[in-house]
Scaffold this motif. Structure first.
Motif, PDB file in Angstrom:
ATOM      1  N   THR A 122       0.843  -1.196   0.000  1.00  0.00           N
ATOM      2  CA  THR A 122       0.000   0.000   0.000  1.00  0.00           C
ATOM      3  C   THR A 122       0.881   1.250   0.000  1.00  0.00           C
ATOM      4  N   PHE A 123       0.332   2.328  -0.528  1.00  0.00           N
ATOM      5  CA  PHE A 123       1.059   3.594  -0.584  1.00  0.00           C
ATOM      6  C   PHE A 123       0.032   4.717  -0.690  1.00  0.00           C
ATOM      7  N   GLU A 124       0.494   5.930  -0.576  1.00  0.00           N
ATOM      8  CA  GLU A 124      -0.414   7.076  -0.650  1.00  0.00           C
ATOM      9  C   GLU A 124      -1.031   7.178  -2.037  1.00  0.00           C
ATOM     10  N   VAL A 125      -2.281   7.589  -2.063  1.00  0.00           N
ATOM     11  CA  VAL A 125      -2.993   7.740  -3.332  1.00  0.00           C
ATOM     12  C   VAL A 125      -2.310   8.830  -4.151  1.00  0.00           C
ATOM     13  N   PRO A 126      -1.869   8.513  -5.391  1.00  0.00           N
ATOM     14  CA  PRO A 126      -1.238   9.550  -6.207  1.00  0.00           C
ATOM     15  C   PRO A 126      -2.238  10.642  -6.597  1.00  0.00           C
ATOM     16  N   ASN A 127      -1.773  11.856  -6.640  1.00  0.00           N
ATOM     17  CA  ASN A 127      -2.628  12.998  -6.971  1.00  0.00           C
ATOM     18  C   ASN A 127      -2.419  13.362  -8.430  1.00  0.00           C
ATOM     19  N   VAL A 128      -3.487  13.172  -9.256  1.00  0.00           N
ATOM     20  CA  VAL A 128      -3.395  13.507 -10.683  1.00  0.00           C
ATOM     21  C   VAL A 128      -4.354  14.642 -11.041  1.00  0.00           C
ATOM     22  N   ILE A 129      -4.990  15.248 -10.047  1.00  0.00           N
ATOM     23  CA  ILE A 129      -5.912  16.350 -10.318  1.00  0.00           C
ATOM     24  C   ILE A 129      -5.123  17.535 -10.868  1.00  0.00           C
ATOM     25  N   GLY A 130      -5.676  18.120 -11.946  1.00  0.00           N
ATOM     26  CA  GLY A 130      -5.028  19.248 -12.606  1.00  0.00           C
ATOM     27  C   GLY A 130      -4.046  18.838 -13.681  1.00  0.00           C
ATOM     28  N   LYS A 131      -3.803  17.544 -13.845  1.00  0.00           N
ATOM     29  CA  LYS A 131      -2.860  17.081 -14.845  1.00  0.00           C
ATOM     30  C   LYS A 131      -3.604  16.684 -16.123  1.00  0.00           C
TER      31      LYS A 131
ATOM     32  N   LEU B   2      -4.866  14.322 -19.106  1.00  0.00           N
ATOM     33  CA  LEU B   2      -5.289  12.926 -19.007  1.00  0.00           C
ATOM     34  C   LEU B   2      -4.151  11.968 -19.355  1.00  0.00           C
ATOM     35  N   ASP B   3      -3.392  12.249 -20.409  1.00  0.00           N
ATOM     36  CA  ASP B   3      -2.297  11.360 -20.790  1.00  0.00           C
ATOM     37  C   ASP B   3      -1.276  11.222 -19.672  1.00  0.00           C
ATOM     38  N   GLU B   4      -0.924  12.325 -19.040  1.00  0.00           N
ATOM     39  CA  GLU B   4       0.041  12.276 -17.954  1.00  0.00           C
ATOM     40  C   GLU B   4      -0.527  11.552 -16.745  1.00  0.00           C
ATOM     41  N   ALA B   5      -1.817  11.779 -16.464  1.00  0.00           N
ATOM     42  CA  ALA B   5      -2.463  11.088 -15.343  1.00  0.00           C
ATOM     43  C   ALA B   5      -2.449   9.578 -15.557  1.00  0.00           C
ATOM     44  N   ARG B   6      -2.697   9.157 -16.785  1.00  0.00           N
ATOM     45  CA  ARG B   6      -2.661   7.720 -17.086  1.00  0.00           C
ATOM     46  C   ARG B   6      -1.278   7.140 -16.826  1.00  0.00           C
ATOM     47  N   LEU B   7      -0.250   7.840 -17.256  1.00  0.00           N
ATOM     48  CA  LEU B   7       1.106   7.358 -17.038  1.00  0.00           C
ATOM     49  C   LEU B   7       1.424   7.230 -15.554  1.00  0.00           C
ATOM     50  N   ILE B   8       1.006   8.211 -14.761  1.00  0.00           N
ATOM     51  CA  ILE B   8       1.266   8.178 -13.320  1.00  0.00           C
ATOM     52  C   ILE B   8       0.548   6.998 -12.669  1.00  0.00           C
ATOM     53  N   ILE B   9      -0.713   6.795 -13.046  1.00  0.00           N
ATOM     54  CA  ILE B   9      -1.511   5.712 -12.438  1.00  0.00           C
ATOM     55  C   ILE B   9      -0.933   4.349 -12.803  1.00  0.00           C
TER      56      ILE B   9
END
Length: 258
Positions: free
Chosen positions: A186-195, A197-204
């Motif tokens: 487990t780890f902290e939920v990554p924050n992709v708000i404001g990013k 969509l393509d970058e958010a997908r990569l982070i997730i």
């Protein structure tokens, strides 16, 4: 000198006829009286169904029908009582003569030992096939956190881990522990708000998470393609487990790529 009667043609034919008649009587008597009497010609017995009978029951049943038996083979059959008839020859319903020997295969008292196959790292389906081909049965299935979904993590017999090559009784039930596909990290939920969509997908995806629903919303203050909301939310202290999904709300039309 007077002619001897046997030299006359008629007497000779008479004697030949008598000899042939005697031979015919002997021939017919041998094949139609003597042989049927000594071999019980025409008298047959119907072979009974013997499968599942114990050896004592088999002996009593065949004795009552003037039949005999011989154990031609022994085999182990999971679920069958030991020392009972498994197969027979001739088959039930066959017509045989008195005294005929019936050959039977009897189940063994104890199961033979077979080597335990290596199941760890196999898929559930492959493990089932390996068990069946080695004369073993699938027992209970349990799951534990692991990224390898439905992959065998442990193989157990009677609650104990059993290694490849270990002798186990044929027909034994082998329990399997499989991965649940999520893992326990487990780890902290990554924050992709404001990013974007393509970058958010990569982070997730880079966090070993799955992208869930991607929902289109209107927000004139945000650039098209910007993530404006996510679930679970990135609140301090909230944690997420590897393999779980993250839903996204994005401004404007949604691309089909996941």
């Amino acid at each position: 000198m007077a002619n001897i009667s046997t030299r006359r043609a008629s007497d000779l034919l008479t004697h030949i006829g008598i000899v042939l008649a005697l031979l015919a009587v002997l021939f017919l008597g041998f094949f139609f009286v003597y042989l049927p009497f000594t071999t019980n010609h025409g008298q047959t017995i119907t072979v009974p169904e013997l499968s599942g009978l114990s050896v004592d029951e088999l002996k009593a049943l065949l004795n009552d029908r003037d039949l005999r038996y011989e154990v031609s083979d022994c085999t182990y059959v999971a679920g069958m009582e030991p020392l009972t008839v498994y197969t027979q020859y001739p088959r039930p319903g066959a017509k045989v003569k008195e005294g005929r020997k019936i050959y039977v295969t009897v189940t063994k008292l104890t199961a033979p030992m077979v080597p335990m196959p290596k199941l760890v790292d196999l898929t559930k389906r492959s493990a089932e096939l390996a068990l069946r081909s080695n004369g073993l049965d699938l027992g209970t299935i349990s799951y534990k956190p692991d990224l390898a979904k439905n992959s065998v993590l442990q193989q157990l017999y009677n609650g104990q881990e059993v290694g490849p090559g270990t002798p186990v009784p044929k027909g034994a039930k082998i329990d399997l522990v499989l991965g649940d596909g999520l893992g326990n990290t487990t780890f902290e939920v990554p924050n992709v708000i404001g990013k974007p969509l393509d970058e958010a997908r990569l982070i997730i995806k880079g966090s070993n998470l799955q992208i869930g629903a991607v929902i289109s919303v209107d927000d004139p203050d945000k650039e098209v393609g910007t993530v404006v909301r996510q679930k679970p939310e990135p609140r301090p202290g909230d944690r997420i487990r590897v393999g779980e999904t993250v839903d996204l709300w994005v401004v404007g039309p949604i691309e089909n790529e996941q």
